[in-house]
Design an enzyme around this catalytic site. Structure first.
Site, mmCIF file in Angstrom:
data_model
loop_
_atom_site.group_PDB
_atom_site.id
_atom_site.type_symbol
_atom_site.label_atom_id
_atom_site.label_comp_id
_atom_site.label_asym_id
_atom_site.label_seq_id
_atom_site.Cartn_x
_atom_site.Cartn_y
_atom_site.Cartn_z
ATOM 1 N N ASP A 295 -56.817 -23.313 -15.198
ATOM 2 C CA ASP A 295 -56.628 -23.727 -13.818
ATOM 3 C C ASP A 295 -57.983 -23.832 -13.118
ATOM 4 O O ASP A 295 -58.863 -23.009 -13.315
ATOM 5 C CB ASP A 295 -55.742 -22.696 -13.109
ATOM 6 C CG ASP A 295 -55.164 -23.207 -11.809
ATOM 7 O OD1 ASP A 295 -54.400 -24.177 -11.855
ATOM 8 O OD2 ASP A 295 -55.488 -22.632 -10.756
ATOM 9 N N GLU A 342 -57.532 -28.487 -16.208
ATOM 10 C CA GLU A 342 -56.863 -28.827 -14.941
ATOM 11 C C GLU A 342 -57.940 -29.262 -13.948
ATOM 12 O O GLU A 342 -58.685 -28.440 -13.423
ATOM 13 C CB GLU A 342 -56.091 -27.612 -14.415
ATOM 14 C CG GLU A 342 -55.198 -27.922 -13.222
ATOM 15 C CD GLU A 342 -55.941 -27.899 -11.901
ATOM 16 O OE1 GLU A 342 -56.039 -28.969 -11.264
ATOM 17 O OE2 GLU A 342 -56.444 -26.836 -11.514
ATOM 18 N N ASP A 395 -47.132 -26.181 -8.836
ATOM 19 C CA ASP A 395 -47.564 -26.249 -7.434
ATOM 20 C C ASP A 395 -46.964 -27.445 -6.693
ATOM 21 O O ASP A 395 -47.156 -27.564 -5.476
ATOM 22 C CB ASP A 395 -49.090 -26.334 -7.342
ATOM 23 C CG ASP A 395 -49.759 -24.996 -7.584
ATOM 24 O OD1 ASP A 395 -49.117 -23.961 -7.345
ATOM 25 O OD2 ASP A 395 -50.923 -24.971 -8.019
#
Length: 493
Positions: A295, A342, A395
């Site tokens: 992430d 990401e 998300d």
């Protein structure tokens, strides 16, 4: 170039948090339903199961605000398997009624006493436990002591620990450990139970042709065992107060930017010891997962720093990240890694160059494809092969929720560019568009296969409560759904 995807064929998988599985005990676990899900993936010809971070949950029950990068969340330990393995009896379990979605307070109230009882029945002289302690000595003892200290001193903040523990004065640590042996033992044994159940599941998944995708945050929490144990890895003051904290600058979505508050890495210090802390972290994740999604990967290229104490993110600035030398060093030391980068929200030249140089696939999210023009990089026609396509992530809203609230322009664009499928709702059409793309891997959230609306959304960034709670209904994994998934993803099988 360090790594470049060379798979002979394109593949696909499903994103489903472990907590979102059905169970009788209020939260998904490493128990029988996780094995059933592996069977479902196999029957629907999927090859990957993407999980959210499995680390201990932090503020707001978020898996991205954890007290450890290495430990596992003990709420995921399966109670029925503890009975099976002799740590509990069926009489120990007093069944409670749980709501459909996860109520974490109720789950903790139910499970922690059972875990304590299982620990009381545990034989610490068994050889596999002794081996576990040895294999994980670089993090486990410190984690157990740190968590015990937070609990015993009734705080969640590293800044509020008493000085002898906070600053790791050897005599204070030794005395505290002797006085709290039972509590420390609880954390060590529950970690053994977690990882024993986890690796059994991983072996079953791999045996059945399913690879597990793990998810790790770039930053760590200030209130974590890693910061407490090795503060020199971070830019901190003498009292553990951060000098700088992480976030992102103002944009069209937030006039003040986002102030995350994580401490910033001291890259110069880490470079001198060849990023040893990251080596240990990534080696641990490499063992746990077949693929690692990192992430906020862009922070390896450039990252945003904000002075500690700032009311918002406006006063921050960009700084150069560890870059390609980091990855060359780490891969030289621990071997090749399967990484998903990401890079969402990043349009920096530095990030694009780092992804190109490492060869890691980046991410494409279809929900972002229908604003702007036909050059939008999230439109499937603009992909190169070395990417991973999602309809949405944890998300994002579900695809049905997104479509229901989309602008008229986005709806027109979506209907124009995704395949028409008679009697199929937009989520299925979007999935078909993803499957027909050049992306070497397509990952679809389970909520989109089930065509669920916004009530099934997993996380709303910036909202502190009510996230990470959705759970799939028992009975959702039908034969007809498996056949639908197999049919729509046929081109990838």
């Amino acid at each position: 170039m360090l790594l470049r995807g060379k798979a002979e064929k394109n593949e696909s998988g499903i994103l489903l948090a472990l907590s979102s599985l059905p169970s009788n005990y209020g939260i998904g676990t490493l128990g029988i339903e996780s094995y059933n899900f592996v069977d479902f993936l196999k029957s629907s010809k999927q090859r990957y199961w993407q999980l959210l971070p499995l680390v201990p949950l932090g503020e707001g029950n978020s898996p991205y605000k954890s007290a450890s990068c290495f430990a596992g969340e003990i709420l995921y330990i399966d109670i029925d398997f503890l009975v099976r393995d002799g740590y509990l009896t069926s009489d120990d379990i007093k069944q409670k009624d749980f709501p459909k979605n996860t109520d974490y307070d109720k789950v903790r109230e139910f499970k922690i006493p059972l875990l304590k009882k299982a620990v009381e029945n545990f034989n610490t002289r068994r050889s596999d436990y002794i081996r576990f302690l040895k294999d994980n000595e670089h993090w486990l003892a410190d984690y157990a002591l740190f968590m015990t200290a937070l609990s015993e001193q009734n705080t969640e903040s590293i800044l509020e620990l008493e000085d002898g523990i906070k600053y790791r004065i050897p005599l204070n640590l030794k005395t505290f450990a002797m006085e709290h042996r039972k509590e420390i033992r609880f954390y060590k044994i529950t970690q053994f139970l977690f990882f024993s159940q986890y690796y059994a599941l991983k072996r079953y998944a791999n045996k059945n042709g399913i690879k597990l995708i793990g998810d790790i945050p770039f930053y760590v929490s200030l209130d974590s065992a890693e910061v407490w144990k090795e503060p020199d890895n971070f830019k901190l003051g003498r009292d553990f107060t951060p000098v700088l904290v992480a976030g992102v600058p103002p944009d069209v979505f937030s006039a003040d930017g986002q102030l995350w508050g994580n401490p910033i890495y001291d890259w110069e210090y880490q470079r001198k010891n060849e990023y040893l802390w990251w080596q240990k972290r990534l080696k641990h994740c490499k063992k746990m997962y077949d693929v690692i999604r990192i992430d906020h990967f862009r922070a390896f290229a450039d990252y945003y720093t904000i002075p500690y104490g700032s009311p918002n993110a406006r006063s921050g600035k960009w700084e150069k990240g560890a870059g390609l030398p980091f990855w060359k060093t780490v891969i030289r030391e621990i071997g090749s890694l399967n990484v998903i980068a990401e890079d969402l929200g990043s349009e920096s030249v530095e990030t694009a160059k780092l992804i190109e140089d490492t060869g890691f696939p980046n991410m494409k999210v279809l929900q972002f494809a229908f604003s702007g023009d036909m050059q939008n990089p999230f439109l499937p026609k603009n992909y190169n092969r070395n990417c991973v396509c999602y309809t949405g992530t944890h998300d994002n809203d579900t695809t049905l929720g997104w479509y229901n609230s989309a602008t008229s322009k986005e709806r027109i664009m979506a209907n124009k560019t995704v395949p028409y499928m008679e009697n199929s709702p937009m989520p299925i059409r979007m999935i078909a568009a993803a499957m027909n793309s050049k992306a070497k891997l397509v990952i679809i959230p389970m909520q989109d296969w089930l065509c669920l609306d916004s009530s099934a959304r997993m996380n709303m960034p910036g909202v502190p409560r009510g996230n990470w709670e959705w759970r799939m209904d028992s009975g959702s994994l039908t034969t007809s759904l498996a056949e639908k998934i197999k049919k729509i993803s046929k081109a990838r099988n």
